[in-house]
Design an enzyme around this catalytic site. Structure first.
Site, short mmCIF file in Angstrom:
data_model
loop_
_atom_site.label_atom_id
_atom_site.label_comp_id
_atom_site.label_asym_id
_atom_site.label_seq_id
_atom_site.Cartn_x
_atom_site.Cartn_y
_atom_site.Cartn_z
N SER A 117 6.34 4.20 6.42
CA SER A 117 7.21 2.95 5.62
C SER A 117 8.74 3.37 5.62
O SER A 117 9.56 2.67 5.36
CB SER A 117 6.60 2.47 4.27
N CYS A 146 1.11 7.06 6.28
CA CYS A 146 1.58 6.36 5.40
C CYS A 146 0.03 5.97 4.53
O CYS A 146 -0.50 5.25 5.61
CB CYS A 146 2.44 5.19 5.69
N ASN A 147 -0.36 6.13 3.54
CA ASN A 147 -1.42 5.93 2.88
C ASN A 147 -1.71 4.50 2.77
O ASN A 147 -2.70 3.96 2.82
CB ASN A 147 -1.61 6.58 1.55
N THR A 148 -0.60 3.69 2.34
CA THR A 148 -0.63 2.37 2.30
C THR A 148 -1.07 1.64 3.65
O THR A 148 -2.15 0.88 3.76
CB THR A 148 0.79 1.75 1.59
N HIS A 168 4.74 10.36 0.53
CA HIS A 168 6.08 10.81 -0.18
C HIS A 168 5.95 11.88 -1.25
O HIS A 168 6.99 12.57 -1.54
CB HIS A 168 6.84 9.69 -0.86
#
Lengths: 268, 268
Positions: A10, A72-74, A185
């Protein structure tokens, strides 16, 4: 022409995966896409995150990469299965590597997970951990305040300690011996997180662990770069190029000086 | 019927991989073969080690396993490529997992490796490390005195400290920050090895790391056991069954009490 590992996020969070890939696999070429114009993904709906991820994958696939890394984990929680079914090259996310490393690291079997609202709300870490071992106990906590701190380049500020301490209040006293940094992050904030949790809690970076699993899977498939050809990395971002480059150069440090890099802005 | 992970070793060393598979992947069934009658493999020729490994694989394959794990560094160095080409299921050795974990762990880039004469003589670790990263410096040392200490069940003795100290003399003062225990027997001696090397050197167990990579590769191939069916493990040895069981029960500790085990002697 050397095939690259395509890494997407992201925003700047996936640079934590990039740094470890550069360190652990210096022969590999990287193409990175940070969707900084639309970060953070954490509070967005699953449908929107899946759409954004698909757009980035469609963009990256034109470079003929040998692997896609959803760093990105999301986006992993929302779109990994969908993207894996869509493309014909290996796709790896950041959730299972973190879960495996936590299971390997924990002695007490009590594991904590922090992540975005999207990641924690999906239950993806709890599912991954429980799928591996029914004996593990999991507590988790969404920390929406942390990603903006990193995207704004404030991760080295005094203020970050205070914000991290507040964010971790709910998970601190849960008798865990292992904490998964379930957002790429968060390694930017490893010092304040470590200080808040104390020395008895081992921090697992899903980013570092993913770099190692990229190595395992490329080796298993016979796709590791073996030549001495020096790679030229490519970095794309969709938003403020100056902020992105500043954060990337700061974070990647010596790794970035070893290898030529091309910076570009792309709006997909 | 649940497909097992087949794990083989020259003797009891592979039990260090077994223990970690039991801990990290408690849903998985294990079939183990320890060639205790012919241990140690370390001083034997490549041809002989390859022949013995092939005999054990031929024996294990009749149980229709989903994966073969060569849980012996000497046999991995000698026979991994040969066995991989011969069978149609995934075959993993213990050398690359240890190398990858060391690259991930080292900060200085100075890595040490200890192993049997066969493993160190083959240069397999140095090759694996250098293939991953040209920036790593490797020093290695054969320690032939250590495997017999474990196979004779003397790994908890006072004497073990003295023998380990002598064995590591050549590698101790090499400014390394990471030491690969490049023999699956060495985790039995992790206390004396840790004491000898000091707190500044991180010990990498190729056994623990292999268990984690078994998890990664089975996940990637969609072959992890997901049900709640409780596995019944099977252990074979070719030599003294009483000594083998005594060491196995001591080493596996609580892991072995959680799951039913069948013990058998087989001369192949």
């Amino acid at each position: 022409m050397q095939q690259a590992i395509a890494i997407l996020d992201s925003g700047v969070g996936g640079l934590t995966v990039v740094k470890e890939v550069m360190r652990q696999l210096p022969r590999e070429k990287i193409i990175y896409f940070g969707d900084t114009a639309r970060a953070p993904y954490g509070p967005r709906s699953t449908e929107e995150v899946t759409l954004f991820t698909e757009q980035i994958v469609d963009y990256l696939i034109q470079f003929n990469p040998k692997m896609i890394v959803i760093a990105c984990n999301t986006a992993t929680a929302a779109a990994l299965d969908y993207i894996s079914a869509k493309v014909s090259i290996p796709v790896i996310g950041v959730i299972h590597p973190g879960a495996r490393a936590a299971i390997s690291a924990t002695k007490s079997g009590h594991v904590g997970v922090i992540g975005t609202i999207g990641t924690i709300g999906s239950g993806a870490y709890t599912n991954a951990l429980k799928q591996l071992s029914p004996f593990v106990e999991v507590v988790s906590q969404a920390c929406p305040a942390l990603v903006p701190l990193v995207e704004q380049g404030m991760f080295r500020s005094e203020k970050s300690y205070e914000i991290v301490e507040q964010a971790l209040e709910g998970i601190k006293d849960n008798n865990i011996d292992t904490l998964i940094l379930g957002c790429t992050h968060y390694p930017f904030l490893v010092e304040p997180i470590g200080e808040t949790m104390g020395p008895g809690v081992k921090l697992i970076s899903s980013a570092d662990e993913t770099a190692r699993e990229i190595s395992t899977i490329l080796y298993d498939k016979g796709k590791l770069s073996i030549g001495d050809e020096s790679p030229i990395h490519q970095f794309f971002c969709s938003g403020d190029a100056e902020m992105f480059q500043r954060i990337a150069r700061d974070w990647l440090g010596e790794q970035i000086n070893r290898t030529p890099v091309v910076w570009q802005v792309s709006t997909l």
